[in-house]
Motif scaffolding. Structure first.
Motif, mmCIF file in Angstrom:
data_model
loop_
_atom_site.group_PDB
_atom_site.id
_atom_site.type_symbol
_atom_site.label_atom_id
_atom_site.label_comp_id
_atom_site.label_asym_id
_atom_site.label_seq_id
_atom_site.Cartn_x
_atom_site.Cartn_y
_atom_site.Cartn_z
ATOM 1 N N LEU A 408 0.830 -1.208 0.000
ATOM 2 C CA LEU A 408 0.000 0.000 0.000
ATOM 3 C C LEU A 408 0.866 1.259 0.000
ATOM 4 C CD1 LEU A 408 -2.920 1.113 0.251
ATOM 5 C CD2 LEU A 408 -2.615 1.021 2.731
ATOM 6 N N VAL A 409 1.871 1.257 0.869
ATOM 7 C CA VAL A 409 2.773 2.417 0.971
ATOM 8 C C VAL A 409 3.547 2.610 -0.327
ATOM 9 C CG1 VAL A 409 4.786 3.344 2.187
ATOM 10 C CG2 VAL A 409 2.975 2.210 3.483
ATOM 11 N N ALA A 410 4.013 1.501 -0.933
ATOM 12 C CA ALA A 410 4.779 1.578 -2.186
ATOM 13 C C ALA A 410 3.912 2.120 -3.327
ATOM 14 C CB ALA A 410 5.330 0.202 -2.544
ATOM 15 N N HIS A 411 2.631 1.702 -3.375
ATOM 16 C CA HIS A 411 1.718 2.244 -4.393
ATOM 17 C C HIS A 411 1.520 3.746 -4.196
ATOM 18 C CE1 HIS A 411 0.580 -1.837 -5.664
ATOM 19 N NE2 HIS A 411 0.000 -1.264 -6.697
ATOM 20 N N TYR A 412 1.389 4.144 -2.950
ATOM 21 C CA TYR A 412 1.233 5.570 -2.649
ATOM 22 C C TYR A 412 2.483 6.335 -3.096
ATOM 23 C CZ TYR A 412 1.064 9.875 0.077
ATOM 24 O OH TYR A 412 1.079 11.188 0.445
ATOM 25 N N GLU A 413 3.665 5.799 -2.745
ATOM 26 C CA GLU A 413 4.928 6.454 -3.095
ATOM 27 C C GLU A 413 5.140 6.509 -4.614
ATOM 28 O OE1 GLU A 413 7.779 7.775 -1.195
ATOM 29 O OE2 GLU A 413 6.055 8.041 0.112
ATOM 30 N N ALA A 414 4.685 5.446 -5.320
ATOM 31 C CA ALA A 414 4.879 5.386 -6.775
ATOM 32 C C ALA A 414 3.873 6.248 -7.535
ATOM 33 C CB ALA A 414 4.779 3.932 -7.246
ATOM 34 N N GLY A 415 2.909 6.820 -6.799
ATOM 35 C CA GLY A 415 1.908 7.674 -7.444
ATOM 36 C C GLY A 415 0.859 6.889 -8.209
ATOM 37 N N LEU A 416 0.680 5.613 -7.861
ATOM 38 C CA LEU A 416 -0.311 4.773 -8.551
ATOM 39 C C LEU A 416 -1.667 4.932 -7.862
ATOM 40 C CD1 LEU A 416 1.948 1.600 -9.022
ATOM 41 C CD2 LEU A 416 1.439 3.380 -10.698
ATOM 42 N N ASP A 417 -2.232 6.137 -7.979
ATOM 43 C CA ASP A 417 -3.457 6.482 -7.255
ATOM 44 C C ASP A 417 -4.669 5.676 -7.707
ATOM 45 O OD1 ASP A 417 -1.917 8.318 -5.986
ATOM 46 O OD2 ASP A 417 -2.607 10.040 -7.148
ATOM 47 N N TYR A 418 -4.674 5.258 -8.973
ATOM 48 C CA TYR A 418 -5.842 4.558 -9.503
ATOM 49 C C TYR A 418 -6.023 3.182 -8.853
ATOM 50 C CZ TYR A 418 -2.036 2.769 -12.433
ATOM 51 O OH TYR A 418 -0.834 2.235 -12.871
ATOM 52 N N HIS A 419 -4.981 2.657 -8.194
ATOM 53 C CA HIS A 419 -5.082 1.379 -7.477
ATOM 54 C C HIS A 419 -5.350 1.574 -5.990
ATOM 55 C CE1 HIS A 419 -4.085 -1.352 -10.625
ATOM 56 N NE2 HIS A 419 -2.882 -0.855 -10.834
ATOM 57 N N LEU A 420 -5.180 2.776 -5.513
ATOM 58 C CA LEU A 420 -5.096 3.014 -4.073
ATOM 59 C C LEU A 420 -6.392 2.676 -3.332
ATOM 60 C CD1 LEU A 420 -2.655 3.827 -2.502
ATOM 61 C CD2 LEU A 420 -3.477 6.178 -2.428
ATOM 62 N N GLU A 421 -7.532 3.082 -3.880
ATOM 63 C CA GLU A 421 -8.797 2.844 -3.177
ATOM 64 C C GLU A 421 -9.080 1.345 -3.016
ATOM 65 O OE1 GLU A 421 -13.479 4.156 -3.452
ATOM 66 O OE2 GLU A 421 -11.984 5.298 -4.602
ATOM 67 N N THR A 422 -8.831 0.569 -4.102
ATOM 68 C CA THR A 422 -9.038 -0.882 -4.043
ATOM 69 C C THR A 422 -8.086 -1.520 -3.042
ATOM 70 O OG1 THR A 422 -9.656 -0.864 -6.372
ATOM 71 C CG2 THR A 422 -9.113 -3.000 -5.423
ATOM 72 N N LEU A 423 -6.832 -1.074 -3.072
ATOM 73 C CA LEU A 423 -5.833 -1.600 -2.145
ATOM 74 C C LEU A 423 -6.164 -1.261 -0.700
ATOM 75 C CD1 LEU A 423 -2.407 -0.958 -3.927
ATOM 76 C CD2 LEU A 423 -3.381 -3.164 -3.289
ATOM 77 N N LEU A 424 -6.664 -0.055 -0.483
ATOM 78 C CA LEU A 424 -7.051 0.355 0.869
ATOM 79 C C LEU A 424 -8.113 -0.582 1.428
ATOM 80 C CD1 LEU A 424 -7.193 4.234 0.495
ATOM 81 C CD2 LEU A 424 -5.896 3.021 2.240
ATOM 82 N N ARG A 425 -9.117 -0.897 0.607
ATOM 83 C CA ARG A 425 -10.210 -1.767 1.060
ATOM 84 C C ARG A 425 -9.701 -3.185 1.356
ATOM 85 N NH1 ARG A 425 -13.473 0.843 -2.893
ATOM 86 N NH2 ARG A 425 -13.123 -0.897 -4.339
ATOM 87 N N SER A 426 -8.911 -3.746 0.409
ATOM 88 C CA SER A 426 -8.442 -5.132 0.581
ATOM 89 C C SER A 426 -7.468 -5.252 1.756
ATOM 90 C CB SER A 426 -7.785 -5.648 -0.703
ATOM 91 O OG SER A 426 -6.603 -4.921 -0.990
#
Length: 515
Positions: A408-426
């Motif tokens: 989750l942190v790596a996605h946030y750092e990489a700027g991959l915002d379009y995955h963030l909401e799904t990742l947050l839930r899972s």
């Protein structure tokens, strides 16, 4: 993708080296009638096959379906007998057992004097190599023989054997109690994890003290000391008392260096002792000592006198590479550690049949953490995906937890915002399902849950708020371990100070841990 069929015989055949296969064929070929036997033809077929397929074995015509189970059992037994005769598998224990077998044969033939002569030599070998269970077994056979063949030249023979049996029995009892305690403490770690509060700590301490046998240090040998140190090591690991872990792991390893011949007699215990020693030093963050002890281990295992079988080679690979990576986490020199990854990945392929999937995933987590520390967030995510997407994997829950949080942190750092909401839930759902969450994990859940509602300009304040809440647990005796998997505090400080994670950790190391 369908999973390959697992078969014990097939696994055994595939584990054989070229020399072991050659010896097996020579062993079987010693009798001319075996040259075209069903079990040898089955061996040749399995040796060439890439996967185990029972249907193709039946189709080959080597053996009928109703005969297959018996032929496989016979082949399995013949391979084991061949391996037993192989010089590379001969060790002190097998030599003692062989002599014991010879003595038993001579005894049953009524050749008592010859039997006793062999037993005396075997007993001396067993005692010198701390094989006291075998030594006790030998003494018991000596007592049986002496009761039928009286050696009148030694009138005190019966008393000598009785005293020897008593002393060996007492030492074996101590070793058994200590090994039981060590195993029981390890079982507690696997079942419930490390101690999480003072109440659990008091329960474990009482459990340990109630089962620890009283011993006099001068009267115990190598084996008893080894189990004594192991029991204390697991007790202190449970309490997360890493200084005492270091103390007892050091005693464990020093015991081998003080008795160098025992390194090849018990190579697995030697390697495991070094593994726990390096782990303890890693936890107390002493890099100079860590580097020295790692170099000592590598020098020992690289020495031509150090005997390696397949099992030992796999452990050498695991422990030397795990700790070669860990040294870069101590002071945040992540970029330097990246050079190890390609080399280890190549060796992982060679060891894939000897290393369990859990340890493979531990390597992936370490690779991901190195890349994250170096700022390579997309590479970090690629390795974490190997762990998270492996649904059939049975792993420690804590490692799965921090793999998801780091992802989750790596996605946030990489700027991959379009995955963030799904990742947050899972990630949130996964953490909620976990049993016995630590306070650090609970704080992370709260933060993750609220992250999507925070405006970009308020992020730094949110980071500061989480940092304040987590700082309380940084030196907490029961919570600090969580930060060893994922240094969330250093990451938060890096966001607040606009520095890299590596810079933050290096600064901390130089001011707090450098010697």
């Amino acid at each position: 993708m369908t999973k390959d069929q697992k078969d014990n015989l097939f696994s055994l055949v595939k584990s054989l080296t070229k020399s072991e296969k050659r010896q097996f064929k020579l062993y079987v070929g010693r009798l001319g009638v075996n040259t075209d036997s069903k079990f040898l033809n089955l061996f040749n077929l399995l040796d060439k096959a890439k996967t185990y397929n029972e249907a193709s074995i039946i189709k080959s015509g080597i053996v009928k379906k109703q005969q297959l189970a018996n032929v496989k059992a016979h082949l399995y037994k013949q391979i084991l007998i061949s391996l037993k005769l192989n010089p590379s598998h001969q060790n002190v224990r097998s030599q003692i057992r062989e002599q014991l077998d010879f003595a038993s044969i001579l005894y049953h033939k009524g050749l008592y004097k010859q039997s006793l002569k062999i037993l005396d030599k075997a007993k001396e070998l067993a005692i010198n190599n701390e094989e006291k269970n075998l030594a006790f077994e030998i003494v018991e056979l000596e007592k049986i023989i002496e009761s039928q063949y009286i050696t009148r030249s030694i009138s005190t023979r019966a008393d000598e054997l009785a005293i020897q049996a008593r002393d060996l029995s007492a030492q074996n009892l101590i070793a058994s109690k200590l090994s039981n305690l060590s195993l029981q403490l390890y079982s507690i770690i696997l079942k419930t994890g490390y101690v999480k509060n003072e109440e659990e700590g008091a329960i474990v301490t009482k459990y340990f003290n109630d089962r620890l046998p009283k011993i006099k240090n001068k009267k115990i040998g190598f084996r008893e000391k080894l189990w004594y140190y192991k029991a204390h090591l697991w007790y202190n690991f449970l309490l997360q008392d890493f200084l005492n872990c270091y103390r007892y792991a050091s005693k464990w390893v020093d015991l081998f260096y003080q008795n160098p011949k025992m390194i090849n007699v018990n190579p697995v215990f030697f390697l495991k002792g070094n593994n726990y020693l390096l782990e303890a030093i890693y936890f107390i963050r002493n890099k100079p000592k860590f580097v020295k002890k790692l170099a000592d281990l590598k020098a020992t295992v690289d020495n031509s006198k150090f005997i390696k079988d397949e099992n030992v080679s796999a452990l050498v690979f695991l422990y030397t590479n795990f700790h070669s990576i860990n040294q870069y986490f101590i002071d945040g020199s992540f970029e330097d550690g990246l050079a190890l990854i390609p080399h280890i990945e190549k060796e992982l392929v060679l060891f894939e049949n000897r290393i369990d999937p859990h340890h493979q995933m531990v390597f992936y987590y370490k690779f991901a953490s190195l890349h994250f520390g170096a700022g390579n967030n997309k590479a970090c995510i690629q390795y974490l995906d190997k762990i998270i997407l492996n649904k059939s994997l049975s792993m420690r829950e804590d490692l799965l937890c921090f793999s998801r949080v780091l992802n989750l942190v790596a996605h946030y750092e990489a700027g991959l915002d379009y995955h963030l909401e799904t990742l947050l839930r899972s990630t949130y759902k996964f953490l909620i399902k976990m049993n016995d969450l630590h306070e650090v994990q609970k704080e992370m859940i709260k933060f993750i849950r609220g992250l999507q509602d925070i405006y970009p300009h308020d992020l730094k304040n949110a980071f500061k708020d989480l940092l304040e809440r987590l700082k309380v647990y940084e030196d907490h005796p029961f919570e600090r371990r969580a930060f060893l998997y994922l240094d969330v505090i250093s990451w938060l400080e890096s966001k607040i100070e606009n520095k890299s994670v590596g810079e933050i950790i290096k600064t901390k190391y130089l001011t707090k841990y450098a010697i």
